[in-house]
Enzyme design. Structure first.
Site: not given
Ligand code: XMP
Length: 515
Positions: A54, A170, A172, A225-228, A230-231, A371
């Site tokens: 943080g 870190h 990660e 929309s054709g995007g990832v 919503s598809s 994503k």
């Protein structure tokens, strides 16, 4: 004992990365703000807890703390950076202020390969990304040092008996090349989580959840929309409820070359999913006539979209009770901020962020996913690679890549240049490392010469960036022969451009899109 980890967020820029790394180890985890109550935490029954880094110092007034009772739950706890310091302070050690928080590469020597360091060898050196901020003057009782930097700065401490671990570096970030070993030791070995979080398992669970939410009769409407996002959401819902799902694809005239045909061929013809395509290009372009202000453009497009979608929904023969939305996990993580609210830079318009007055319940099957997981899920559901690895494309489409007025001619110009940029870069073996690559139409006319003719035409800017999440981005030093080919092709093949420039602005200070 549950099979999932809880990450308590103290506001680090890396908190989301911790979660993504844990999920890559196939362990489900969630990020909660550090202000959540002990009752909620204990009810969720995490198999272990990670305290994130943080921006604050534990020695400052008002520094955030986790509920003290978590240290009596009997589950393993890993504190990273601020997480280590707050744990040290709360358990009776002493932390003294450093100057500012800085990061840097460091070599740490592993003195005891116990606990989270068990995958590393005692006596070896590891490259890590250290944060230099506050210093631990005295570890909390029961804690021993496990690793130090070459300069003698403590890098890892542990109370092996209570299964509490603290890292000053870190694990990660990519700058700690073997950091996944540390997180794997924590998640798998110490917390006992089995690696069962896979997209194949997720499909079964999500299908059952959707079926339960929608019921045996319910119908779902989805704005594609054709995007990832919503598809993939559409493909998943279709798997769950078949043709009780209807997708609406709005062709706003601001799409890339072949985009509408692609959506039709993948979803309509390929998957057999009920799909309605609304050709509304004229409506959008009429609304955009004479509009040059970027925010105004976004508003006009957003409103037109809602109207068109609403009309299309009303024209359908059936009633729809649910609206699908491709919301992702980063959109729902409750953020903690110790730095005040941030200003709105652009008002984003997303397909899915739909008609507020359409009082439908939301189906958001991707709410738990990052994503990269959505992409894996898309492949699992049989969507083609080219769809799953699409670059992000803004809701307002080409309109925000046309500086000045948007009309059919300017759309055609930027669309043609964009197709060349994509075609050339898609053929470059490293294109998967890129976040976005596209063309922008600048209304700057300059003098040129083609053949023996004087030209006086517009300028095409080419923008190519890498990014992890779109929040920050770097411009890319593309091979010069590739840039050269893009430039030559745009000028030779797209009538209306006689000059190509390359955008070498990172974000910040630039944004990725030009408007
Ligand atoms: P900026 O231009 O703000 O963009 O740096 C960050 C990322 O967001 C995308 N973008 C949008 N996505 N609706 C979207 O769904 C929008 O209105 C929108 N505007 C920008 C942009 O392409 C980049 O990936």
């Amino acid at each position: 004992m549950s099979n999932r980890l809880l990450i308590l967020d103290f506001g680090s820029q890396y908190t989301m990365l911790i979660a993504r790394r844990v999920r890559e180890l196939q362990v489900y985890c969630e990020i909660w703000p550090c202000t959540r109550s002990f009752a909620e935490i204990s009810a969720w029954k995490p198999a272990g807890i990670i305290l994130s880094g943080g921006p604050m110092s534990v020695t400052e007034e008002g520094a955030p703390h986790p509920p003290a009772e978590i240290f009596d739950m009997g589950v393993p706890i890993l504190g990273i950076c601020y997480g280590l310091q707050v744990m040290t302070q709360m358990l009776g050690g002493e932390v003294v202020p450093g100057d500012t928080r800085e990061y840097g590469k460091a070599h740490v020597r592993i003195d005891h390969n116990d606990g989270v360091l068990s995958h590393w060898a005692t006596g070896s050196e590891e490259l890590v990304w250290m944060s230099h901020g506050d210093r631990i003057a005295a570890p909390a009782p029961g804690f021993v040092s496990q690793a130090e930097t070459r300069d003698g700065v403590p890098a890892a401490v542990a109370n092996l008996e209570r299964r509490f671990y603290g890292l000053q570096f870190h694990p990660e970030v990519a700058h700690t090349p073997r950091g996944a070993d540390v997180l794997a030791a924590f998640a798998h070995d110490l917390c006992g989580c089995t690696p069962s979080w896979t997209m194949a398992a997720f499909v079964d669970e999500a299908v059952a959840t959707i079926q339960q939410q929608v019921g045996p009769e319910g119908r779902v409407l989805c704005g594609l929309s054709g995007g990832v996002d919503s598809s993939v959401a559409a493909a998943l819902i279709y798997r769950a409820i078949g043709d009780r799902l209807t997708c609406v694809f709005v062709d706003n005239g601001l799409l890339r070359k072949d985009e509408a045909a692609d959506v039709q061929s993948i979803f309509g013809d390929g998957m057999g999913l009920p799909l309605i395509t609304v050709d509304a290009a004229d409506r959008f372009l009429n609304g955009l006539a004479g509009v040059t202000d970027p925010e105004r453009k976004r508003k006009v497009i957003g409103h037109a979209f809602i109207e068109v979608f609403d009309e299309a929904a009303h024209a359908l023969p059936d009633e729809y009770d649910f609206l699908a939305q491709g919301t992702l996990y980063p959109d729902v993580i409750e953020s903690v901020s110790f730095k005040g609210p941030s200003a709105t830079i652009k008002s984003h318009h997303n397909v899915g962020g739909l008609p507020e007055h359409m009082k439908m319940a939301l189906v958001e099957p991707l709410r738990e996913l990052f994503k990269d997981e959505v992409r894996k899920l898309g492949l699992e559901l049989g969507l083609p690679e080219r769809m799953v690895h699409r670059q992000p494309f803004p809701g307002p489409g080409l309109a925000v890549r046309i500086i000045g007025e948007v009309n059919e001619a300017s759309c055609a110009l930027v669309r043609a240049a964009d197709a060349i940029v994509r075609e050339e870069i898609d053929a470059w073996p490293r294109h998967r490392e890129l976040w976005q690559y596209f063309a922008v139409l600048l209304p700057v006319r300059s003098v040129g010469v083609m053949g023996d003719q004087r030209t006086y035409e517009a300028t095409c800017a080419v923008r190519v960036v890498t990014s992890v999440d779109g929040m920050t981005a770097d411009w890319v030093d593309l091979p010069h022969d590739l840039l050269g080919r893009i430039s030559t092709r745009i000028i030779n093949e797209v009538r209306g451009f006689n000059r190509v420039v390359y955008d070498i602005t990172s974000k910040p200070p630039g944004t990725i899109e030009w408007e």
